[in-house]
Design a protein around this motif. Structure first.
Motif, short mmCIF file in Angstrom:
data_model
loop_
_atom_site.label_atom_id
_atom_site.label_comp_id
_atom_site.label_asym_id
_atom_site.label_seq_id
_atom_site.Cartn_x
_atom_site.Cartn_y
_atom_site.Cartn_z
N MET A 1 -7.70 4.69 -5.05
CA MET A 1 -6.48 5.39 -4.65
C MET A 1 -6.80 6.46 -3.61
SD MET A 1 -3.22 5.45 -4.89
CE MET A 1 -2.87 4.46 -6.33
N LYS A 2 -7.92 7.15 -3.77
CA LYS A 2 -8.32 8.15 -2.78
C LYS A 2 -8.54 7.48 -1.42
CE LYS A 2 -11.35 11.33 -4.07
NZ LYS A 2 -12.51 11.96 -4.73
N TYR B 1 2.07 6.92 -6.60
CA TYR B 1 1.00 7.79 -7.10
C TYR B 1 1.21 9.24 -6.66
CZ TYR B 1 -3.47 9.74 -8.33
OH TYR B 1 -4.45 10.54 -8.87
N LEU C 1 2.33 1.82 -3.48
CA LEU C 1 1.34 2.41 -4.39
C LEU C 1 1.11 3.88 -4.06
CD1 LEU C 1 -1.30 -0.46 -4.55
CD2 LEU C 1 0.22 0.29 -6.40
N TRP C 2 0.95 4.17 -2.78
CA TRP C 2 0.73 5.55 -2.33
C TRP C 2 1.90 6.44 -2.73
CZ3 TRP C 2 3.76 7.72 1.70
CH2 TRP C 2 3.37 8.99 2.09
N LYS D 1 0.83 -1.20 0.00
CA LYS D 1 0.00 0.00 0.00
C LYS D 1 0.86 1.25 0.00
CE LYS D 1 -4.16 -1.87 2.15
NZ LYS D 1 -5.12 -1.71 3.25
N ASN E 1 -6.73 9.12 -13.92
CA ASN E 1 -7.94 9.28 -13.11
C ASN E 1 -9.19 9.26 -13.97
OD1 ASN E 1 -6.44 9.52 -10.75
ND2 ASN E 1 -6.44 11.74 -10.79
N ALA F 1 -10.41 3.07 -10.12
CA ALA F 1 -9.08 3.04 -9.53
C ALA F 1 -8.77 4.36 -8.83
CB ALA F 1 -8.03 2.74 -10.60
N LYS F 2 -9.25 5.45 -9.41
CA LYS F 2 -9.06 6.76 -8.78
C LYS F 2 -9.71 6.76 -7.40
CE LYS F 2 -10.59 11.54 -9.06
NZ LYS F 2 -11.47 12.48 -9.74
N LEU G 1 -7.12 4.70 -0.42
CA LEU G 1 -5.81 4.29 0.06
C LEU G 1 -5.06 5.46 0.68
CD1 LEU G 1 -3.59 2.11 0.28
CD2 LEU G 1 -2.85 2.82 -2.00
#
Length: 89
Positions: free
Chosen positions: A64-65, A39, A35-36, A32, A54, A60-61, A67
């Motif tokens: 991700m938000k 991004y 990925l964070w 995690k 996005n 996925a956006k 996460l």
């Protein structure tokens, strides 16, 4: 230096970074954080690419938000726990 050696050393760096950031180094948290971090870096260095991604992958956006929010919350909790531990000493 071989790619394998570099990967092992960077993996150790990710272990420590995840531990300092969140207080835990589970394999899931490390992924995690990877990925964070990727991004976050990408969105700052190539905003048009992040915007395109996005728009192309709205699900996925959203993930991700979530996460990013999860890591932020975990980091805040970890910092509070550290502060409490220092006060108790």
């Amino acid at each position: 230096m071989s790619l394998e050696t570099l990967q092992e050393q960077v993996d150790g760096l990710m272990d420590k970074y995840t531990e300092l950031l969140l207080g835990d180094t589970s394999p899931e948290l490390k992924e995690k954080v990877k990925l964070w971090a990727m991004y976050t870096h990408l969105s700052k260095t190539m905003p048009p690419l992040a915007k395109h991604w996005n728009q192309t992958y709205p699900d996925a956006k959203d993930a991700m938000k979530e996460l990013v929010a999860e890591i932020k919350t975990m980091n805040e909790e970890h910092r509070k726990a550290q502060a409490s531990n220092k006060e108790a000493d």
